[in-house]
Write an enzyme that holds these catalytic residues in place. Sequence first.
Site, PDB file in Angstrom:
ATOM      1  N   ASP A 184       0.718  -1.170   0.016  1.00 16.56           N
ATOM      2  CA  ASP A 184       0.078   0.001   0.018  1.00 16.56           C
ATOM      3  C   ASP A 184       0.790   1.138   0.057  1.00 16.56           C
ATOM      4  OD1 ASP A 184      -1.858   1.920   0.301  1.00 16.56           O
ATOM      5  OD2 ASP A 184      -2.756   1.121   2.224  1.00 16.56           O
ATOM      6  N   ASP A 214      -1.917   4.974  -6.500  1.00 12.62           N
ATOM      7  CA  ASP A 214      -2.091   4.179  -5.320  1.00 12.62           C
ATOM      8  C   ASP A 214      -2.058   2.877  -5.644  1.00 12.62           C
ATOM      9  OD1 ASP A 214      -3.112   3.307  -2.875  1.00 12.62           O
ATOM     10  OD2 ASP A 214      -5.054   3.859  -3.174  1.00 12.62           O
TER      11      ASP A 214
END
Length: 403
Positions: A99, A275
Amino acid sequence: MLPLTSLKIVLSFLLVVGSPVFSIPLNTHTTAVSLAAKFKAAGVTNIVASDRARAQSLHQAATIGKQYANASITNVAPIGYTVQVGIGNPMKHYGLLVDTASGNTWIGADQYYTITRTSTDTGNTVAVSYGSGNFSGKEYLDTITLNSLSISNQSIGVADTYQGFRGVDGVLGIGPVSLTKGTVSNTDTVPTIMDNLLSQKSIHSEILGVYFVPVSEEDSTGTLTFGGWNSSEMTSDITYAPITTASPGRNYWGIDQSIAYGNSTILSSAAGIVDTATVLILIATDAFDAYKTATGATLDETTGLLKITSDQYSRLKPLIFTIGGTAFTLTPNAQIWPRSMNSVIGDTSGNSDNIYLIIADIGSETFGFVSGYTFLERFYSIFDTTNKRVGFATTAYTESTSN
């Protein structure tokens, strides 16, 4: 989850721009010291809703100055890339979601944390929300091992409660350290994995190279490179974009870009984020509406995605992202969800010829865009903390037709 096959992977060592660089091979069919694509094939996951909730939560977290935001989606299994991480001594492996929009590393979802002789309970509590999930628990310091890389006294959240993380053990946070602000009690920020690799002199530059291959490829392999990048996995020069000055994108791996469909601009220069833990490409509502009209797509109620016919697919135009003055083009095939994986997005018809687009509406009060891993699978990406920039280059899979 789709079954994953374990293969033994050997860490390779590279020299790039004179700095130590450690490269971890990845494979979508691998679970041992590798990156693996994790999918849920039960046909109940609404990826659009999950991605949109995540974007809204990340936006809110940065806007209000807290990581613990309100947006929440329940019963959403992770869809993204995981890496096998060794923790403790004796070492135990955990599968963590990679992440770039989180600085916190935590475990305790599918597998419980095992306390070993390197574990230290700090007495602090930790809590993070991701929109599509959240966790809270205690902070420990422990040794993290990524193949030959070892990080001592790394802050790790150990979950007492969590939501939205079935199928993984937790999160490997490789986002900016500012994202840890306010997440751990009695602490301002906590050093990230990348921060500690640099401070412990395992790398000379705080740079992460990310090489994803489309998950629909038969032999899907890729690389996480700590301390630099692997130029052999690129087919173009690197284009860099500085971290955007616009808030709240500047708190993440945020950049400015514009988007054109064919010759028509659908998104003028706007600030958004890159992301790895977002699946789709989310764009502002007016840009989404323009794209929907131009492609002739209809909104599918079951999946929440835009759906097109085979005839419309044959007429799809390139989708062009202008970043740092360079055009990065998604071909028609790169704009569609892998048809062999339609069941993952809720299409239970069994018809692999149904065609869905990976562009979705980001909704209101959020970023101008979020480029998720369906974008990143087509380009090499470089997350450069040292120089405050994000880089992109084409790869052998930029124009792949495997979807």
